[in-house]
Design an enzyme around this catalytic site. Sequence first.
Site, PDB file in Angstrom:
ATOM      1  N   ASP A 129      82.144  19.561 -49.044  1.00 43.27           N
ATOM      2  CA  ASP A 129      81.938  19.690 -47.608  1.00 43.27           C
ATOM      3  C   ASP A 129      80.592  20.329 -47.243  1.00 43.27           C
ATOM      4  O   ASP A 129      80.542  21.319 -46.526  1.00 43.27           O
ATOM      5  CB  ASP A 129      83.107  20.518 -47.040  1.00 43.27           C
ATOM      6  CG  ASP A 129      83.094  20.559 -45.523  1.00 43.27           C
ATOM      7  OD1 ASP A 129      82.678  19.565 -44.910  1.00 43.27           O
ATOM      8  OD2 ASP A 129      83.496  21.597 -44.962  1.00 43.27           O
ATOM      9  N   GLU A 188      87.586  25.753 -55.652  1.00 46.16           N
ATOM     10  CA  GLU A 188      88.601  24.757 -55.322  1.00 46.16           C
ATOM     11  C   GLU A 188      88.691  23.596 -56.293  1.00 46.16           C
ATOM     12  O   GLU A 188      88.545  22.428 -55.897  1.00 46.16           O
ATOM     13  CB  GLU A 188      88.390  24.241 -53.899  1.00 46.16           C
ATOM     14  CG  GLU A 188      88.538  25.331 -52.863  1.00 46.16           C
ATOM     15  CD  GLU A 188      88.787  24.804 -51.465  1.00 46.16           C
ATOM     16  OE1 GLU A 188      88.534  23.614 -51.211  1.00 46.16           O
ATOM     17  OE2 GLU A 188      89.242  25.591 -50.618  1.00 46.16           O
ATOM     18  N   TYR A 210      93.603  28.210 -44.993  1.00 51.62           N
ATOM     19  CA  TYR A 210      93.309  27.665 -43.659  1.00 51.62           C
ATOM     20  C   TYR A 210      94.562  27.510 -42.808  1.00 51.62           C
ATOM     21  O   TYR A 210      94.678  26.573 -42.034  1.00 51.62           O
ATOM     22  CB  TYR A 210      92.537  26.343 -43.804  1.00 51.62           C
ATOM     23  CG  TYR A 210      91.103  26.622 -44.211  1.00 51.62           C
ATOM     24  CD1 TYR A 210      90.178  27.040 -43.268  1.00 51.62           C
ATOM     25  CD2 TYR A 210      90.703  26.540 -45.534  1.00 51.62           C
ATOM     26  CE1 TYR A 210      88.865  27.351 -43.638  1.00 51.62           C
ATOM     27  CE2 TYR A 210      89.406  26.849 -45.915  1.00 51.62           C
ATOM     28  CZ  TYR A 210      88.489  27.255 -44.957  1.00 51.62           C
ATOM     29  OH  TYR A 210      87.203  27.573 -45.305  1.00 51.62           O
ATOM     30  N   GLU A 258      87.879  32.476 -48.282  1.00 55.53           N
ATOM     31  CA  GLU A 258      87.555  31.632 -47.117  1.00 55.53           C
ATOM     32  C   GLU A 258      88.725  31.657 -46.153  1.00 55.53           C
ATOM     33  O   GLU A 258      89.875  31.461 -46.552  1.00 55.53           O
ATOM     34  CB  GLU A 258      87.341  30.163 -47.522  1.00 55.53           C
ATOM     35  CG  GLU A 258      86.043  29.880 -48.214  1.00 55.53           C
ATOM     36  CD  GLU A 258      85.869  28.381 -48.524  1.00 55.53           C
ATOM     37  OE1 GLU A 258      86.459  27.537 -47.829  1.00 55.53           O
ATOM     38  OE2 GLU A 258      85.152  28.086 -49.492  1.00 55.53           O
TER      39      GLU A 258
END
Length: 632
Positions: free
Chosen positions: A190, A432, A500, A536
């Site tokens: 990303d 990740e 998230y 994150e």
Amino acid sequence: MIKKIINVIILVVLTAHLYAQDFKLAEAKDIALFPQQNEIRNRLNLSGIWKFKKDSMGVGEQEEWFNGLTDYCSIAVPGSWNDQFTDSHNYLDLAWYETETYIPKGWKGERIFIRVGSANYFAKIWINGKPLGQHEGGHIPFAFEITQLLKWESTNRITIQVENILEPDRVAPGNVEGSPFSSYPKASFDFFPFAGLNRAVWLYTTPSSTSIRDITINTDFNSTTGSIEVLVEKIGKINNGTILISGEGKKIEIPFSFSGNEGTAVIEIPDVRLWSPDDPFLYDVLITLGSKNKPIDFYQLKTGVRTIAVNEKEILLNGAPIYLKGFGKHEDFPIFGRGTTPPVMIKDFELMKWTGANSFRTSHYPYDEEFYNMADREGFLIIDETPAVGLFFYDDSTSVSKRRAICKQYLDELISRDKNHPSVIMWCVANEPFPESLGRGGFTGMPKAFESDAVGKAFLGNLIKQVKEKDPTRLAVFVGVMGGPAEWLSLSDVICINRYWGWYTNVGDLPTAKAYLGGEMDKLYNTLKKPVMITEFGADAIAGKHAVEDEIYSEEYQVKLIKMFLDIADTKDYVTGMHVWNFADFRTGQGLMRVGGMNLKGVFTQDRKPKMAAHFLRKRWFETIQKISSGK
Ligand code: GCB
């Protein structure tokens, strides 16, 4: 007939051999010492305007472009090529850079090297038309000796071919079929795959036959006495040297001798001043080869005396708990792309200090060396990450092995380059990595998998082991994806997780997100009994978009989500740090989830203007500092 075929094969092989050019592979050791200007060593920064030519047909080598570019245009180095022109934003194929330089007369008799700070992704170099070397991996420097290829009393042509083709067997993997980050260009990660010479290119010298090759500094302390262990590796015939440590008006000098090519000395410092974010005090270390009145080589660096460790719930800096507050970042700025931008770097440190942050992660690749020097001076703690983002382990074994070899190379290079920075407290071997179970949900069309979780665990386990062997003085971690296997996380010294809740799941619904987050963190800690850090968490916010009720993309929702995460973390005594994603908005490939080709999770805009979240963090993090210092 068979004879004819054999003859043709022999002819093809012979011809190929005749034209094949021999490119050396770079060695990690050669980037250990950043080029230095001192009384003995020299350096020349080749930043400026270079010649540039795209090679979309891949004909450059055959047409011998290394003998001089024609029909070229101008390009700034450092700087990604993508946004310097009007037609190259998505161009990732082959391109050629060329510059010319004289070599100073005074360098005669020295060994001369070239160091390329960052060529993303794959580079080959020619000097005066002669093949020199090649390097894979775009965010770590590489160096080669060029002494024998140089000309004196005339200019020397330096040609660098760079390409950034996105391939699943590269690291970071690109063009992965069915990747959750499906964008154009097809990066399977990303952030925008900015290409080209992103950092400065240097020429530098070392003394001809005898020189310092590598230096490793480790520090410790016992009560008020500090110790600095200096391990020096040399080339050539010399048996002795001296180490001079200075700082705080003290000067301590000790001689040392070599056994083979290595020499070690431990210098004790009474009343040591320890390095920490509150007092980032640096000692000067000067290493001299040879005797004091007849020095053969010098190298000077700075070090901070500090230790880093973990217990079951905390990270310990100098034996005391430290809570990491800060950000995941990117090297990203308009037009420069991923190119080095010193004023932006200075501003970023100013803004991080303004928010009350004490740390950051070099997501998702190592940054320019100056970030680390600056962090040493300013007292920031760094989680130093390799370019291994979005790894997966369930395609064919040849690709997995290729990625494994590149990851291993990156770690060797990263540790070689950054091991002497007190600011670096953790090596992060991957961000990740995807287990098969998630990959199957997120990816499609992959070959049927085989024991992917075990393969993944072994893959990551080997990287962590490599780091521990090379540098037992720091922590080793990888960052786990939401939904990833908890058993992988057991490999990590700190349980680093990206979460998230409230954004990619339970979007817009913070109360439900909150319940899931708290429950999940307790479960992880109770299973693994290691400190937990959320590396994150965040929400996209369009600067200037406001809402009264919870509404995604508004600045208020970003603040509320960040606050929710921080509030929960404050109730858990095993949480050792919280890094907001992201420091600033950054460029991505184009995709439906990325408005205007941007990830908008920055608490600052791409041009470093604060959103409401930046003001919120400043208040929140300074309040914590006041609470701690007043003992509340
Ligand atoms: C992640 C990735 C990061 C992305 C972020 C996001 O988990 O580690 O590279 O930018 O999520 O915003 O989706």
